[in-house]
Design an enzyme around this catalytic site. Structure first.
Site, short mmCIF file in Angstrom:
data_model
loop_
_atom_site.label_atom_id
_atom_site.label_comp_id
_atom_site.label_asym_id
_atom_site.label_seq_id
_atom_site.Cartn_x
_atom_site.Cartn_y
_atom_site.Cartn_z
N TYR A 26 65.99 44.76 55.30
CA TYR A 26 65.78 46.03 55.17
C TYR A 26 66.90 46.98 54.39
CZ TYR A 26 62.31 44.34 58.20
OH TYR A 26 61.12 43.62 58.79
N ASN A 32 61.36 38.32 54.13
CA ASN A 32 61.57 39.64 53.09
C ASN A 32 61.90 39.46 51.65
OD1 ASN A 32 59.94 41.42 54.93
ND2 ASN A 32 61.89 42.15 56.07
N HIS A 89 71.43 48.23 61.97
CA HIS A 89 70.74 47.15 61.31
C HIS A 89 70.88 47.07 60.02
CE1 HIS A 89 67.51 44.12 60.62
NE2 HIS A 89 66.33 44.70 61.33
N ASN A 134 68.01 41.02 57.49
CA ASN A 134 66.58 40.79 57.55
C ASN A 134 65.81 41.50 56.16
OD1 ASN A 134 67.18 39.44 59.44
ND2 ASN A 134 66.19 40.59 61.22
N THR A 193 60.56 43.73 67.14
CA THR A 193 59.39 44.80 66.89
C THR A 193 58.31 44.24 67.75
OG1 THR A 193 60.26 45.23 64.71
CG2 THR A 193 58.22 45.31 64.85
C1 PHB Z 1 59.30 41.86 61.97
O1 PHB Z 1 58.41 43.21 62.18
O2 PHB Z 1 58.99 40.83 61.80
C2 PHB Z 1 60.60 42.33 61.85
C3 PHB Z 1 61.21 43.55 62.03
C4 PHB Z 1 62.64 43.64 62.00
C5 PHB Z 1 63.42 42.66 61.82
C6 PHB Z 1 62.92 41.26 61.56
C7 PHB Z 1 61.64 41.15 61.64
O3 PHB Z 1 64.79 42.62 61.79
#
Ligand code: PHB
Length: 361
Positions: A179, A234, A174, A177, A26
């Site tokens: 999400y 997260n 994805h 992390n 990102t």
């Molecule tokens: C972030 O923006 O820090 C981020 C985004 C997507 C990910 C991990 C971190 O999978």
């Protein structure tokens, strides 16, 4: 013959000249309307010598957004922007997958026209959302109805089709992390009592259903999945990550995917307790390792058979020619964290290539 980073590998019909993968990163530099720009195209084109590039996380619909200036794959303008970008990467000899993303509870009403973020359960994560107005405390998300779950699955399907129109070579789902898909997988964020929560079969249903719709646009061998069993980023946790992800890896192993991409251990601390060799063997297909690998660790993982591919994140931020630097043993540029998220060409497309360093030296 021992496998190293420069041993070619085939993913479905795609031939990768090496096993050095550019991890999804990102960078918050998409243009108006979350459309990929010419600057974004230049950044990826510079990195086309990677065996495979995985795009930065890309929201499948406006409701999937969670951060400022992250690209989407839901509007015609975005598809046109990506098409220019994938043409640039292909023109430079590269291959690229699109990472399909939906943030869920990691978003914020100010990113969603005032609407609440959604999640499997109404559990507020600890910490702050990144918004156009700066960091703001996470809110308690709205628990999705079954109808809304079906709608989002449909959005993944449409995004997968658009990724094909946009010229990608495949997609990565994805599921890592913290999400939305990961929020379903782990029991710290999923307390549902219907067929989308509870038993492992139920918690992994959302991922499996997303994959079913993605397979309407792509063959399984053109689809990767990213998971992060132990990542606490997260505000994530699971009561039994070994059992949860053993189940997930086993389910995914039967699908004939391009690869399983695993962020091993915790993203920020690097701590790891799980047996990833066991996870790899349970999956049984092509395994992509990620999280803090350097040249030495990557070589060892490939030589020991612990991985087939290694994805590099921070090293790719600062070294567009990472493959050449690894091959020649050239010292690496240092990434500058100040320019990771947002900004312009500085810290993005201006890291030097080896030749630029030797010219005038
Ligand atoms: C972030 O923006 O820090 C981020 C985004 C997507 C990910 C991990 C971190 O999978």
């Amino acid at each position: 013959m021992s496998v190293d980073l420069f041993t070619p590998i085939t993913l479905g019909k795609l031939e990768l000249p090496n096993r050095v993968v550019m991890a999804p990163l990102t960078r918050n530099r998409a243009g108006e309307g979350n459309v990929p720009t010419d600057l974004n195209a230049e950044y990826y084109r510079q990195r086309a010598s990677a065996g495979l590039i995985i795009s930065e996380a890309t929201q499948v619909s406006p409701g999937g957004v969670g951060y400022p200036a992250t690209p989407g794959i839901h509007s015609p303008e975005q598809v046109a922007g990506w098409r220019k970008l994938t043409d640039a990467v292909h023109g430079a000899g590269g291959r690229m997958f699109c990472q399909l993303w939906y943030c869920g509870r990691i978003s914020h009403p100010s990113m969603l026209n005032g609407k609440l973020p959604v999640a499997p359960s109404a559990i507020r994560p600890e910490g702050e959302a990144m918004t156009w107005e700066g960091p703001q405390p996470f809110v308690t998300p709205k628990a999705l109805t079954e109808k809304e779950i079906e709608h989002i699955i449909g959005e993944y399907g449409r995004a997968a089709r658009l990724a094909r129109e946009a010229g990608f070579d495949g997609v990565e789902v994805h599921a890592a992390n913290g999400y939305l898909i990961d929020q379903f997988l782990r029991d710290g964020s999923n307390r549902r009592e219907d067929r989308w929560g509870g038993a492992l079969e139920n918690r992994s249903r959302f991922l499996m259903r997303v994959l079913d719709t993605v397979f309407e646009a792509w063959r399984p061998e053109e689809v990767g999945v990213r998971i992060s069993p132990e990542n606490r980023f997260n505000s994530m946790d699971d009561s039994d990550p070994a059992t949860t992800f053993d189940y997930v890896a086993h389910q995914l192993g039967g699908l004939g995917l391009a690869y399983l991409h695993v962020l091993e251990g915790d993203m920020l601390s690097g701590e790891r307790a799980l047996d990833y060799r066991h996870l790899r063997d349970t999956f049984g297909g092509t395994y992509m390792a990620n999280n803090g690998y350097d040249l030495e660790r990557a070589r060892a993982a490939l030589a020991n058979g612990d991985a087939d591919l290694v994805a590099f994140g921070r090293l790719y931020i600062a070294n567009p020619d990472l493959v050449a630097r690894f091959r020649e043993g050239t010292p690496l540029n240092e990434p500058d964290p100040e320019t990771f998220y947002g900004g312009d060409a500085h810290g993005y497309t201006d890291y030097p290539f080896i030749e630029e360093e030797t010219v005038g030296a």
